[in-house]
Design a protein around this motif. Structure first.
Motif, PDB file in Angstrom:
ATOM      1  N   LEU A 194       2.265  -0.237  -0.970  1.00  0.00           N
ATOM      2  CA  LEU A 194       2.377  -0.999   0.273  1.00  0.00           C
ATOM      3  C   LEU A 194       2.292  -0.032   1.461  1.00  0.00           C
ATOM      4  O   LEU A 194       2.768   1.103   1.377  1.00  0.00           O
ATOM      5  N   ARG A 247       5.757  -2.894   4.344  1.00  0.00           N
ATOM      6  CA  ARG A 247       7.153  -2.746   3.905  1.00  0.00           C
ATOM      7  C   ARG A 247       8.128  -3.206   4.990  1.00  0.00           C
ATOM      8  O   ARG A 247       9.219  -3.674   4.688  1.00  0.00           O
ATOM      9  N   LEU A 273       9.126  -8.673   3.302  1.00  0.00           N
ATOM     10  CA  LEU A 273       9.352  -7.563   2.364  1.00  0.00           C
ATOM     11  C   LEU A 273      10.462  -6.603   2.781  1.00  0.00           C
ATOM     12  O   LEU A 273      10.896  -5.771   1.983  1.00  0.00           O
ATOM     13  N   GLN A 274      10.948  -6.718   4.027  1.00  0.00           N
ATOM     14  CA  GLN A 274      11.859  -5.663   4.506  1.00  0.00           C
ATOM     15  C   GLN A 274      13.179  -5.621   3.736  1.00  0.00           C
ATOM     16  O   GLN A 274      13.821  -4.586   3.658  1.00  0.00           O
ATOM     17  N   ASN A 283      12.921  -4.303  -2.559  1.00  0.00           N
ATOM     18  CA  ASN A 283      12.641  -2.929  -2.975  1.00  0.00           C
ATOM     19  C   ASN A 283      11.198  -2.803  -3.462  1.00  0.00           C
ATOM     20  O   ASN A 283      10.877  -1.929  -4.262  1.00  0.00           O
ATOM     21  N   HIS A 284      10.330  -3.677  -2.985  1.00  0.00           N
ATOM     22  CA  HIS A 284       8.937  -3.655  -3.432  1.00  0.00           C
ATOM     23  C   HIS A 284       8.208  -2.431  -2.885  1.00  0.00           C
ATOM     24  O   HIS A 284       8.399  -2.044  -1.732  1.00  0.00           O
ATOM     25  N   THR A 285       7.393  -1.851  -3.745  1.00  0.00           N
ATOM     26  CA  THR A 285       6.660  -0.631  -3.383  1.00  0.00           C
ATOM     27  C   THR A 285       5.142  -0.811  -3.455  1.00  0.00           C
ATOM     28  O   THR A 285       4.408  -0.028  -2.855  1.00  0.00           O
ATOM     29  N   THR A 311       3.439  -8.681  -4.866  1.00  0.00           N
ATOM     30  CA  THR A 311       4.030  -7.372  -4.595  1.00  0.00           C
ATOM     31  C   THR A 311       5.184  -7.172  -5.567  1.00  0.00           C
ATOM     32  O   THR A 311       5.703  -8.143  -6.131  1.00  0.00           O
ATOM     33  N   TRP A 326       7.836  -3.841  -7.727  1.00  0.00           N
ATOM     34  CA  TRP A 326       8.244  -2.438  -7.882  1.00  0.00           C
ATOM     35  C   TRP A 326       8.042  -1.911  -9.299  1.00  0.00           C
ATOM     36  O   TRP A 326       8.112  -0.715  -9.534  1.00  0.00           O
TER      37      TRP A 326
END
Ligand code: SLL
Length: 161
Positions: free
Chosen positions: A22, A27, A32-33, A36-38, A87, A89
């Motif tokens: 991302l 992010r 998404l904030q 913990n998605h990367t 999205t 992690w």
């Protein structure tokens, strides 16, 4: 239904995923904030030429069973393109079910397991100093759905286009 004993038809496909990190803006976005998605990734079934209309005579819909950490984890895709973008992690196994057109007279649906790949390995690992933010990971396999002794209905559908 009449079958053509001397013929076998095959429908080539590619399936797999692409993934990238991302961006900082993504992010920071409202959706998404607090996660913990990367990574952003897409899992797909395509025709090898990327002209997916060539799949239409064979494939009615494709379902993608995601990890249970996802909302509505069984995604049903009934229109082209047969793909899901998300999205997340982590890497996990995605069960891809290819549902054949019922008129083809083929009972079985096809089930494929694809391991979602987010991280580079082997020759995909970038040398120090190269921009990992821009790297697109691809994990793609080729497969053929083979129809032995196809029905006449199917033969006509595939040849008259
Ligand atoms: C692992 N066995 O532990 C794997 C599971 C699951 C990844 C990975 C979902 C994100 C969300 C997500 O990325 N799941 O729903 O917020 O590595």
């Amino acid at each position: 239904t009449k079958r053509i004993k001397t013929l076998s038809l095959s429908c080539p496909i590619i399936y797999g995923n692409t993934a990238r990190l991302l961006t900082a803006e993504e992010r920071a976005s409202p959706s998404l904030q607090n996660s913990n998605h990367t990574h952003k990734w897409t899992v797909f079934v395509h025709h090898p030429t990327l002209d997916d209309t060539l799949l239409t005579p064979y494939i009615k819909k494709v379902t993608f069973k995601l990890h249970d950490t996802y909302n509505n984890s069984n995604r049903v895709i009934e229109q082209l393109p047969f793909e899901v973008t998300e999205t997340g992690w982590g890497e996990f196994d995605i069960v891809i079910r290819i549902h054949l057109c019922p008129e083809l007279g083929e009972k079985a649906n096809l089930t494929i397991t694809h391991r979602l790949q987010l991280h580079p390995y082997g020759s995909q690992v970038l040398p120090p100093g190269e921009d990992k933010e821009k790297q697109i990971i691809r994990s793609v396999q080729y497969e053929e759905i083979v129809f032995n002794e196809p029905t006449e209905v199917m033969f006509e559908r595939v040849t008259k286009r």
